[in-house]
Scaffold this active site. Structure first.
Site, PDB file in Angstrom:
ATOM      1  N   CYS A   2     102.985  58.052  79.587  1.00 53.73           N
ATOM      2  CA  CYS A   2     102.840  57.450  78.256  1.00 53.73           C
ATOM      3  C   CYS A   2     103.855  58.100  77.329  1.00 53.73           C
ATOM      4  O   CYS A   2     104.563  59.022  77.700  1.00 53.73           O
ATOM      5  CB  CYS A   2     101.445  57.704  77.721  1.00 53.73           C
ATOM      6  SG  CYS A   2     100.146  57.207  78.841  1.00 53.73           S
ATOM      7  N   ARG A  27     108.292  54.156  78.414  1.00 50.19           N
ATOM      8  CA  ARG A  27     107.368  55.056  79.121  1.00 50.19           C
ATOM      9  C   ARG A  27     105.991  54.440  79.297  1.00 50.19           C
ATOM     10  O   ARG A  27     105.133  54.953  80.003  1.00 50.19           O
ATOM     11  CB  ARG A  27     107.240  56.379  78.361  1.00 50.19           C
ATOM     12  CG  ARG A  27     108.492  57.200  78.273  1.00 50.19           C
ATOM     13  CD  ARG A  27     108.263  58.450  77.432  1.00 50.19           C
ATOM     14  NE  ARG A  27     107.275  59.330  78.068  1.00 50.19           N
ATOM     15  CZ  ARG A  27     107.597  60.241  78.980  1.00 50.19           C
ATOM     16  NH1 ARG A  27     108.840  60.371  79.370  1.00 50.19           N
ATOM     17  NH2 ARG A  27     106.691  61.020  79.527  1.00 50.19           N
ATOM     18  N   TRP A  74     100.604  53.908  79.100  1.00 56.27           N
ATOM     19  CA  TRP A  74     100.757  53.336  80.440  1.00 56.27           C
ATOM     20  C   TRP A  74      99.452  53.694  81.133  1.00 56.27           C
ATOM     21  O   TRP A  74      99.256  54.841  81.544  1.00 56.27           O
ATOM     22  CB  TRP A  74     101.953  53.944  81.161  1.00 56.27           C
ATOM     23  CG  TRP A  74     102.137  53.431  82.549  1.00 56.27           C
ATOM     24  CD1 TRP A  74     101.642  53.964  83.701  1.00 56.27           C
ATOM     25  CD2 TRP A  74     102.850  52.256  82.957  1.00 56.27           C
ATOM     26  NE1 TRP A  74     102.004  53.219  84.777  1.00 56.27           N
ATOM     27  CE2 TRP A  74     102.742  52.153  84.363  1.00 56.27           C
ATOM     28  CE3 TRP A  74     103.558  51.282  82.277  1.00 56.27           C
ATOM     29  CZ2 TRP A  74     103.333  51.107  85.080  1.00 56.27           C
ATOM     30  CZ3 TRP A  74     104.145  50.253  82.992  1.00 56.27           C
ATOM     31  CH2 TRP A  74     104.028  50.162  84.374  1.00 56.27           C
ATOM     32  N   ASN A  98      99.497  62.532  77.310  1.00 51.50           N
ATOM     33  CA  ASN A  98     100.245  61.959  78.427  1.00 51.50           C
ATOM     34  C   ASN A  98      99.950  62.851  79.622  1.00 51.50           C
ATOM     35  O   ASN A  98     100.110  64.060  79.559  1.00 51.50           O
ATOM     36  CB  ASN A  98     101.752  61.941  78.134  1.00 51.50           C
ATOM     37  CG  ASN A  98     102.533  61.405  79.324  1.00 51.50           C
ATOM     38  OD1 ASN A  98     101.997  60.648  80.132  1.00 51.50           O
ATOM     39  ND2 ASN A  98     103.778  61.831  79.458  1.00 51.50           N
ATOM     40  N   GLY A  99      99.455  62.254  80.713  1.00 49.23           N
ATOM     41  CA  GLY A  99      99.144  63.042  81.907  1.00 49.23           C
ATOM     42  C   GLY A  99      97.812  62.606  82.490  1.00 49.23           C
ATOM     43  O   GLY A  99      97.286  61.552  82.156  1.00 49.23           O
ATOM     44  N   GLU A 482     113.462  50.473 105.090  1.00 55.94           N
ATOM     45  CA  GLU A 482     113.545  50.720 103.641  1.00 55.94           C
ATOM     46  C   GLU A 482     114.922  51.266 103.266  1.00 55.94           C
ATOM     47  O   GLU A 482     115.508  50.872 102.262  1.00 55.94           O
ATOM     48  CB  GLU A 482     112.436  51.675 103.217  1.00 55.94           C
ATOM     49  CG  GLU A 482     112.463  52.111 101.767  1.00 55.94           C
ATOM     50  CD  GLU A 482     112.382  50.974 100.758  1.00 55.94           C
ATOM     51  OE1 GLU A 482     112.080  49.818 101.154  1.00 55.94           O
ATOM     52  OE2 GLU A 482     112.656  51.219  99.570  1.00 55.94           O
ATOM     53  N   LYS A 486     117.328  49.416 100.570  1.00 55.29           N
ATOM     54  CA  LYS A 486     117.883  50.106  99.398  1.00 55.29           C
ATOM     55  C   LYS A 486     119.387  49.924  99.344  1.00 55.29           C
ATOM     56  O   LYS A 486     119.966  49.622  98.315  1.00 55.29           O
ATOM     57  CB  LYS A 486     117.539  51.610  99.455  1.00 55.29           C
ATOM     58  CG  LYS A 486     116.106  51.943  99.157  1.00 55.29           C
ATOM     59  CD  LYS A 486     115.743  51.970  97.676  1.00 55.29           C
ATOM     60  CE  LYS A 486     115.187  50.723  97.083  1.00 55.29           C
ATOM     61  NZ  LYS A 486     114.095  50.014  97.661  1.00 55.29           N
ATOM     62  N   GLU A 489     120.500  46.137  98.674  1.00 51.74           N
ATOM     63  CA  GLU A 489     120.152  45.493  97.395  1.00 51.74           C
ATOM     64  C   GLU A 489     120.932  46.101  96.218  1.00 51.74           C
ATOM     65  O   GLU A 489     121.074  45.448  95.183  1.00 51.74           O
ATOM     66  CB  GLU A 489     118.654  45.550  97.127  1.00 51.74           C
ATOM     67  CG  GLU A 489     118.082  46.909  96.831  1.00 51.74           C
ATOM     68  CD  GLU A 489     116.609  46.813  96.420  1.00 51.74           C
ATOM     69  OE1 GLU A 489     116.234  45.910  95.663  1.00 51.74           O
ATOM     70  OE2 GLU A 489     115.846  47.650  96.899  1.00 51.74           O
ATOM     71  N   HIS A 505     118.360  45.899 123.071  1.00 55.18           N
ATOM     72  CA  HIS A 505     118.044  44.455 123.188  1.00 55.18           C
ATOM     73  C   HIS A 505     118.869  43.638 122.214  1.00 55.18           C
ATOM     74  O   HIS A 505     118.410  42.603 121.734  1.00 55.18           O
ATOM     75  CB  HIS A 505     116.546  44.257 122.929  1.00 55.18           C
ATOM     76  CG  HIS A 505     115.681  44.999 123.893  1.00 55.18           C
ATOM     77  ND1 HIS A 505     115.473  44.597 125.193  1.00 55.18           N
ATOM     78  CD2 HIS A 505     115.029  46.190 123.770  1.00 55.18           C
ATOM     79  CE1 HIS A 505     114.703  45.467 125.813  1.00 55.18           C
ATOM     80  NE2 HIS A 505     114.411  46.446 124.973  1.00 55.18           N
ATOM     81  N   LYS A 604     113.219  42.465  88.784  1.00 58.26           N
ATOM     82  CA  LYS A 604     112.296  43.580  89.051  1.00 58.26           C
ATOM     83  C   LYS A 604     110.972  43.058  89.589  1.00 58.26           C
ATOM     84  O   LYS A 604     110.331  43.667  90.403  1.00 58.26           O
ATOM     85  CB  LYS A 604     112.056  44.393  87.772  1.00 58.26           C
ATOM     86  CG  LYS A 604     111.142  45.603  87.967  1.00 58.26           C
ATOM     87  CD  LYS A 604     111.709  46.573  88.990  1.00 58.26           C
ATOM     88  CE  LYS A 604     110.750  47.676  89.335  1.00 58.26           C
ATOM     89  NZ  LYS A 604     111.181  48.466  90.502  1.00 58.26           N
TER      90      LYS A 604
HETATM   91  C1  AGP Z   1     112.597  46.757  96.292  1.00 61.36           C
HETATM   92  O1  AGP Z   1     113.539  47.746  95.938  1.00 61.36           O
HETATM   93  C2  AGP Z   1     112.792  45.463  95.556  1.00 61.36           C
HETATM   94  N1  AGP Z   1     112.841  45.675  94.160  1.00 61.36           N
HETATM   95  C3  AGP Z   1     111.815  44.385  95.995  1.00 61.36           C
HETATM   96  O2  AGP Z   1     111.914  44.237  97.394  1.00 61.36           O
HETATM   97  C4  AGP Z   1     110.337  44.653  95.656  1.00 61.36           C
HETATM   98  O3  AGP Z   1     109.845  45.699  96.445  1.00 61.36           O
HETATM   99  C5  AGP Z   1     109.526  43.375  95.981  1.00 61.36           C
HETATM  100  O4  AGP Z   1     110.019  42.327  95.166  1.00 61.36           O
HETATM  101  C6  AGP Z   1     108.032  43.538  95.746  1.00 61.36           C
HETATM  102  O5  AGP Z   1     107.785  43.796  94.391  1.00 61.36           O
HETATM  103  P1  AGP Z   1     106.319  44.314  93.964  1.00 61.36           P
HETATM  104  O6  AGP Z   1     106.129  45.626  94.621  1.00 61.36           O
HETATM  105  O7  AGP Z   1     106.377  44.385  92.465  1.00 61.36           O
HETATM  106  O8  AGP Z   1     105.322  43.311  94.450  1.00 61.36           O
END
Ligand code: AGP
Length: 609
Positions: A2, A27, A74, A98-99, A482, A486, A489, A505, A604
């Site tokens: 927060c 925040r 938050w 905050n915490g 993952e 990363k 993307e 394979h 996002k």
């Molecule tokens: C991951 O780095 C991406 N931003 C994307 O794959 C994300 O994880 C996915 O869109 C799911 O989002 P969410 O966790 O908000 O559901």
């Protein structure tokens, strides 16, 4: 996470506090509030929703006074609402926080037995009552705060004002940041630098365990033992944008570094090491209901889907509950075999991902229980769930998910332990061991972060590679996925994650001297097998980068780089291995000059199909 602010001086406090809160909305922003003392009387205004709702309230009915505190929330304990918004008041004492107060339930019980009535679901309100009951017994304000802090366990940045003592603010800090800024005959307090930069660059940072008394012409600082401390001012040179990023170049790098704190905040207040138990707060499942669970269907997208793949290992190996994992976009169009003994577990940072949310409809038709793990309190997915386990990562600003991912893994680990204890498949000693391991997680991740400069120099040599292959096995295969996600993307380089054993394979046809192969090689049950895969890559001229927890690898292993993380426990290794892979993707993207925090074509939160 927060935002808290305070002001004491000769100007009207409310406008300054609102302006500072605006600078801290990154925040947290699900509710906000402000308290101001005028002529010996305190008034408090709070609003659910964005800060602008509070501004509208104050436009209609301004607050007068030159000492005040404010908060933008938050939510972690207690859904976003006016009653749960800060500041919280008890008698003459008002507080913003905050915490996370870990022992707030015990303290609430003790206060209730002393006749205290509560108006909110928050852990913060407890603190107001602890201080107020001492102030009412005529204890000095500062002393009342110091004595109350001795009863509290957890993370906090606290800021108090007292109607009976309107000439000073009391501030306290433990593992959550707070800073005091100094003007001419006035002082500003805030969670973070951005809130102060319009007024001053002369600041004092508090350290853990310290309590400060701030008045217009003096500042007294004490350590946990009550000893007075003299701390020199610091001059802040950051600009406002850099300040929001905490001095980091991008939010992504800041959030990578926040992970040790974020995973700790996710388990704080939810575990009992002594009893080997995990409390799941908003997930109400009796032992009998857990024993009835036939299968857990984990559903998510992107990075959260990778978390689910790790979660499957945790649920099956810790709680012995069968689990299967689906992409949201696939699950919604197939006919999963579910019934009232099934559980849908959605995992989502934003809580708004349409493909994940769509799973609810199917689960409801099959009369399955619906649970979720989410980072945004009261977002769509938790609202449609029967129970939710929130991660406490704080707002994740960068599109690339990092701290949300490792806190999702932490939440899945807690859930597996809790379910294993309830269905009898996890003994108390086993649970105590797993929870004991968790106490090391933040340290292991801090140590992994120390690889940053090594990673940056390795990344420099990889910036122009056209393709990457990431290999892992078992519980760390999802971490290979993952790591690849990363990289692709944020750097726009094609990358694939693959089970190391699957290389022969097909993917082995790709290997040549231009393709970096990142091999996750922890000293686990797959070590020798993966070593064999690594040799297959080497014999075809592949460029190998090894990520291991083994200090002494066999000398004949060829590689152009070896990154060594601390040896962690089996189930927590995925969190530790994630850190260097996040850093590698970050630095390759930086070297390539892409827009790291807002990569092209990405959002996002994907709230549409
Ligand atoms: C991951 O780095 C991406 N931003 C994307 O794959 C994300 O994880 C996915 O869109 C799911 O989002 P969410 O966790 O908000 O559901």
């Amino acid at each position: 996470m927060c935002g808290i602010v305070g002001y004491i001086g000769k100007r009207e406090a409310a406008p300054l506090i609102l302006e500072s809160l605006r600078k801290l909305e990154y925040r947290g922003y699900d509710s906000a509030g402000i308290a101001v003392i005028n002529e010996g009387r305190v008034s408090v205004r709070r609003c659910e929703g964005k800060l602008k709702n509070l501004e509208t309230l104050l436009d209609r009915d301004p607050m007068i006074g030159s000492i005040g505190i404010g908060h933008t929330r938050w939510a972690t304990h207690g859904r976003p609402s006016e009653t749960n918004a800060h500041p919280h008041r008890a008698g003459d004492v008002v507080v913003v926080h905050n915490g996370i107060i870990e022992n707030y339930l015990d303290l609430k019980e003790q206060l209730t037995q002393r006749g205290t009535k509560f108006s909110s679901e928050t852990d913060t309100e407890i603190v107001a009552h602890l201080v107020a009951e001492k102030v009412e017994r005529r204890m000095d304000f500062l002393e009342a705060v110091r004595k109350s802090l001795r009863e509290i366990h957890g993370s906090y940045a606290l800021l108090f004002l007292n109607q009976r003592d309107p000439k000073r603010l009391i501030v306290a800090k433990n593992s959550t940041p707070i800073v005091v800024g100094w003007g001419d005959g006035e002082a500003f307090i805030a969670s973070d630098i951005p809130a102060l930069l319009d007024y001053t660059r002369k600041v004092t940072f508090l350290e853990d365990g310290e309590v400060g008394e701030v008045s217009v012409d003096s500042f007294r600082l004490y350590n946990g033992n009550g000893k007075s401390i003299q701390r020199p001012f610091k001059e802040i040179t950051w600009d406002a944008v850099a300040a929001r990023k905490g001095g980091y170049r991008h939010f992504m790098l800041k959030e990578i570094h926040e992970q040790p704190r974020a995973v700790a905040d996710t388990f704080r207040g939810r575990i009992s090491l002594k009893d080997g138990e995990v409390s799941l707060e908003d997930i109400h499942l009796t032992a009998n209901q857990v024993k009835q669970i036939k299968r857990v269907h984990l559903v998510a997208c992107g990075t959260a889907w990778h978390a689910c793949l790790v979660g499957k290992f945790m649920l099956e190996e810790i709680a012995h509950i069968p689990a299967e994992v689906d992409y949201g976009s696939e699950f919604r169009y197939r006919s999963p075999l579910m019934d009232p003994r099934s559980v849908l577990l959605m995992v989502s940072q934003s809580g708004e991902t349409a493909d994940t949310l769509a799973a609810v409809e199917i689960a409801r038709q099959k009369k399955a229980k619906v649970l979720s793990i989410c980072n945004v309190v009261d977002s769509s997915i938790p609202r449609k769930s029967d129970g939710v386990l929130y991660t406490h990562a704080g707002p994740e600003i960068s599109v690339a998910s990092t701290k949300a991912f490792t806190t999702q893994l932490t939440a899945l680990y807690l859930l597996a332990i809790a379910l294993g204890r309830r269905n009898g498949n996890l003994s108390r000693p086993q649970a105590k061991k797993l929870l004991g391991d968790l106490m090391h997680l933040s340290h292991w991740m801090e140590e992994a972060l120390k690889l940053e400069s090594e990673v940056e120099s390795l990344a420099r040599d990889l910036t122009h590679s056209p393709d990457f292959l990431y290999l892992g096995r078992g519980i760390n295969y999802p971490i290979a996925l993952e790591g690849a996600l990363k990289l692709k993307e944020i750097s726009y380089i094609h990358a694939e994650g693959y089970p190391a054993g699957e290389m022969k394979h097909g993917p082995i046809a790709l290997i040549d001297e231009t393709m970096p192969v990142v091999v996750l090689l922890p000293r686990d049950r797959y070590f020798q097998k993966t070593l064999g895969n690594l040799k297959e890559v080497e014999s075809r001229g592949g460029k190998i980068m090894i990520l291991t927890d083994e200090e002494k690898l066999p000398s004949d292993i060829p590689s152009f780089g070896v990154l060594t993380v601390p040896k962690a426990s089996h189930f927590l290794t995925p969190m530790v291995l994630s850190v260097p892979l996040q850093l590698m993707a970050y630095y390759i993207a930086v070297h390539r000059g892409t827009d790291v925090d807002q990569p092209r074509n990405l959002a996002k939160s994907v709230t549409v199909e």
